[in-house]
Write a protein that holds these residues in place. Structure first.
Motif, PDB file in Angstrom:
ATOM      1  N   VAL A  48      11.400  10.314   6.147  1.00  0.00           N
ATOM      2  CA  VAL A  48      12.492   9.953   7.183  1.00  0.00           C
ATOM      3  C   VAL A  48      13.405   9.117   6.250  1.00  0.00           C
ATOM      4  O   VAL A  48      14.408   8.430   6.911  1.00  0.00           O
ATOM      5  N   GLY A  49      13.560   9.130   5.093  1.00  0.00           N
ATOM      6  CA  GLY A  49      14.664   8.559   4.123  1.00  0.00           C
ATOM      7  C   GLY A  49      14.696   6.821   4.188  1.00  0.00           C
ATOM      8  O   GLY A  49      15.835   6.331   3.967  1.00  0.00           O
ATOM      9  N   ILE A  50      13.379   6.334   4.352  1.00  0.00           N
ATOM     10  CA  ILE A  50      13.449   4.914   4.293  1.00  0.00           C
ATOM     11  C   ILE A  50      12.796   4.514   3.033  1.00  0.00           C
ATOM     12  O   ILE A  50      11.646   4.950   2.778  1.00  0.00           O
ATOM     13  N   LEU A  51      13.579   3.731   2.241  1.00  0.00           N
ATOM     14  CA  LEU A  51      12.916   2.913   0.862  1.00  0.00           C
ATOM     15  C   LEU A  51      11.754   2.148   1.018  1.00  0.00           C
ATOM     16  O   LEU A  51      11.802   1.525   2.249  1.00  0.00           O
ATOM     17  N   ALA A  52      10.571   2.492   0.150  1.00  0.00           N
ATOM     18  CA  ALA A  52       9.489   1.632   0.644  1.00  0.00           C
ATOM     19  C   ALA A  52       8.967   1.245  -0.946  1.00  0.00           C
ATOM     20  O   ALA A  52       8.931   2.361  -1.720  1.00  0.00           O
ATOM     21  N   TYR A  53       8.448   0.069  -1.146  1.00  0.00           N
ATOM     22  CA  TYR A  53       7.772  -0.267  -2.371  1.00  0.00           C
ATOM     23  C   TYR A  53       6.282  -0.023  -2.182  1.00  0.00           C
ATOM     24  O   TYR A  53       5.692  -0.602  -1.390  1.00  0.00           O
TER      25      TYR A  53
ATOM     26  N   ALA B  39      16.088  -0.239  11.635  1.00  0.00           N
ATOM     27  CA  ALA B  39      16.856   0.030  10.605  1.00  0.00           C
ATOM     28  C   ALA B  39      16.717  -0.716   9.335  1.00  0.00           C
ATOM     29  O   ALA B  39      17.808  -1.406   8.936  1.00  0.00           O
ATOM     30  N   VAL B  40      15.287  -0.867   8.924  1.00  0.00           N
ATOM     31  CA  VAL B  40      15.325  -1.613   7.704  1.00  0.00           C
ATOM     32  C   VAL B  40      15.746  -0.961   6.331  1.00  0.00           C
ATOM     33  O   VAL B  40      15.751   0.405   6.369  1.00  0.00           O
ATOM     34  N   ASP B  41      16.054  -1.837   5.459  1.00  0.00           N
ATOM     35  CA  ASP B  41      16.292  -1.115   4.422  1.00  0.00           C
ATOM     36  C   ASP B  41      15.460  -0.963   3.315  1.00  0.00           C
ATOM     37  O   ASP B  41      15.623  -0.185   2.362  1.00  0.00           O
ATOM     38  N   LEU B  42      14.373  -1.742   3.515  1.00  0.00           N
ATOM     39  CA  LEU B  42      13.136  -1.666   2.528  1.00  0.00           C
ATOM     40  C   LEU B  42      12.020  -2.147   3.036  1.00  0.00           C
ATOM     41  O   LEU B  42      12.069  -3.043   3.959  1.00  0.00           O
ATOM     42  N   VAL B  43      11.011  -1.383   2.864  1.00  0.00           N
ATOM     43  CA  VAL B  43       9.537  -1.519   3.541  1.00  0.00           C
ATOM     44  C   VAL B  43       8.791  -2.119   2.274  1.00  0.00           C
ATOM     45  O   VAL B  43       8.576  -1.324   1.249  1.00  0.00           O
ATOM     46  N   ILE B  44       7.953  -3.259   2.456  1.00  0.00           N
ATOM     47  CA  ILE B  44       6.955  -3.581   1.272  1.00  0.00           C
ATOM     48  C   ILE B  44       5.772  -3.514   1.724  1.00  0.00           C
ATOM     49  O   ILE B  44       5.285  -4.287   2.899  1.00  0.00           O
ATOM     50  N   VAL B  45       4.997  -2.630   1.317  1.00  0.00           N
ATOM     51  CA  VAL B  45       3.689  -2.420   1.783  1.00  0.00           C
ATOM     52  C   VAL B  45       2.697  -3.406   1.003  1.00  0.00           C
ATOM     53  O   VAL B  45       2.338  -3.192  -0.263  1.00  0.00           O
ATOM     54  N   GLY B  46       1.926  -4.399   1.708  1.00  0.00           N
ATOM     55  CA  GLY B  46       1.111  -5.208   1.222  1.00  0.00           C
ATOM     56  C   GLY B  46      -0.358  -4.830   0.575  1.00  0.00           C
ATOM     57  O   GLY B  46      -0.866  -4.636  -0.509  1.00  0.00           O
TER      58      GLY B  46
END
Ligand code: AMP
Ligand code: GLY
Length: 428
Positions: free
Chosen positions: A91-96, A68-75
């Protein structure tokens, strides 16, 4: 704020860039917990690590959901080019980071060069080929020196700087017929060789809004004086005086803004990092390439220079919202020196124990790039670039002195470093 209300962040990747991102995010009052996939030996001390590889999109999406993460930061670039941000968004997950369409700027040099041509962004003259005979005919009309590039991702290795006709022809045949760089070399770009000093601009982007981080320079060659084989980067510093305020304004006006307008015109909603690799030529700055993620090791100097909280910037970008108007940076300079394993970028040993000092001075950081944690909880070498030692100070001289003093206190078998990181700036 209760911990439960704070953000939980997943950082995807396993290098120094990801460790630096985690260190910066931990400074944010908005952040409660950070997890990483797959992470490394040093990251494990600051974020719980999950053994999921960066190209396992289904595994990463499932992890983000379960945790249940709020933000994914993709390196790194690979998951971006595979569409990880799109899969998370679905799927509704915020990602940078950009979606698969925006990541094409880095994943396909042909796409990128055609984009430059379409939107009149200054770059080297070029042509692209999938067949040998027309490529050889082009070489007849465009004698060396000339640059031959595999179009696809090649971990920085798919670029041949040909000084002779024979080298150029061999590179064309090796890529198109010989399978060098696999499918990444099935299409090639042949381009004019540019001359000048290289520098990079990183921008955090949200549609047509952007915030530039300080201009930086990395050191790609393995040896001192910029000799030897190309590596992922042996060190970096920021800011570089080669890009003063006037040149920065020109780069923003002639390169960054037209790029963002071009992306929008092409129907690409770009969010994430736009990292321009520039050649500062006699005829002005030209783009060598775009990357769509933070540089490694540039991140290790750019984030320490940022005086403000990184997390609201990343969240605004990920949501496609306007970025904060005023972003503050520290005065002075930052440097990172990479401690590599002897042999890198060729073969190198792994599993050597690393000795660290008991404490480190203020304004310095030890960033883990290729390390593991053994069963006794001891940190060992596990990659070519092992650690990045960064320091931030009132001047580059002071930062370099602090960083090298710390480098000398870290001991492992076959430790290799360049002693001249920042030399161009220090000698200016
Ligand atoms: P790229 O992956 O396209 O950035 O290329 C990697 C490195 O190759 C760059 O950082 C430059 O040092 C060099 N390079 C690439 N293209 C050119 C060019 N057209 N002229 C001179 N050097 C180049
Ligand atoms: N330091 C070069 C890169 O991250 O591509």
């Amino acid at each position: 704020m209760e911990t439960s209300q704070k953000l939980k962040i997943l950082v995807v990747g396993s290098g120094g860039r990801e460790h630096a991102l985690i260190q910066k995010c931990h400074q944010s009052p908005l952040v409660g917990a950070i997890i990483a996939a797959p992470g490394n030996g040093g990251i494990a001390a600051e974020a719980s690590c999950h053994p999921i590889e960066v190209d396992d999109l289904a595994g990463l999406v499932a992890l983000a959901q379960t945790e249940a993460v709020d933000l994914v930061i993709v390196g790194p670039e690979v998951p971006l080019s595979l569409g990880l941000v799109d899969a998370l968004k679905a799927v509704g997950i915020l990602a940078y980071g950009p979606g698969k369409d925006g990541a094409e700027l880095e994943a396909s040099k042909v796409f990128c060069k055609d984009f430059f041509a379409r939107h009149k962004i200054p770059t080297a003259e070029y042509a692209s080929f999938t067949e040998v005979p027309p490529a050889l005919a082009y070489l007849q009309e465009h004698p060396p020196p000339i640059v031959i590039k595999a179009s696809g991702l090649a971990a920085g290795k798919g670029v041949i700087m040909a000084e002779t006709q024979a080298q150029a022809e061999d590179a064309v045949r090796d890529m198109l017929e010989g399978g060098a760089f696999g499918s990444s070399g099935a299409e090639i770009v042949i381009e004019e060789m540019l001359f000048g000093e290289e520098a990079s601009i990183h921008a955090i982007v949200s549609d047509e809004d952007f915030v530039c981080l300080p201009p930086s320079q990395d050191h790609k060659r393995a040896g001192e004086g910029d000799t030897g084989l190309n590596t992922g980067g042996m060190g970096a510093y920021a800011p570089t005086g080669k890009i003063d305020a006037e040149l920065q304004a020109r780069i923003e006006a002639n390169i960054i803004r037209p790029t963002l307008a071009g992306l929008k015109a092409d129907g690409i909603d770009f969010r994430g990092t736009l990292y321009a690799g520039l050649m500062l030529t006699e005829n002005g700055p030209k783009v060598l390439e775009y990357n769509v993620r933070f540089g490694d090791p540039e991140t290790q100097v750019l984030l320490p220079m940022l005086a403000d909280d990184l997390v609201p910037l990343l969240i605004a970008s990920a949501k496609g919202e306007p970025l904060p108007k005023k972003v503050r940076f520290h005065d002075g300079a930052a440097i990172v020196v990479v401690l590599a394993a002897k042999g890198y970028p060729g073969d190198y040993p792994k599993g050597d124990h690393i000795d660290f000092p008991k404490s480190i001075p203020d304004g310095t950081a030890i960033v883990h790039a290729g390390t593991a944690c053994d069963q006794k909880g001891q940190i060992t070498t596990n990659g070519g670039r092992v650690l990045g030692i960064s320091a931030q100070a009132s001047s580059l001289q002071n930062a370099a002195q602090k960083a090298y003093e710390l480098c000398d206190q870290i001991i492992f078998n076959g430790k290799y470093l360049r002693r001249d990181i920042g030399h161009r700036e220090l000698n200016r």
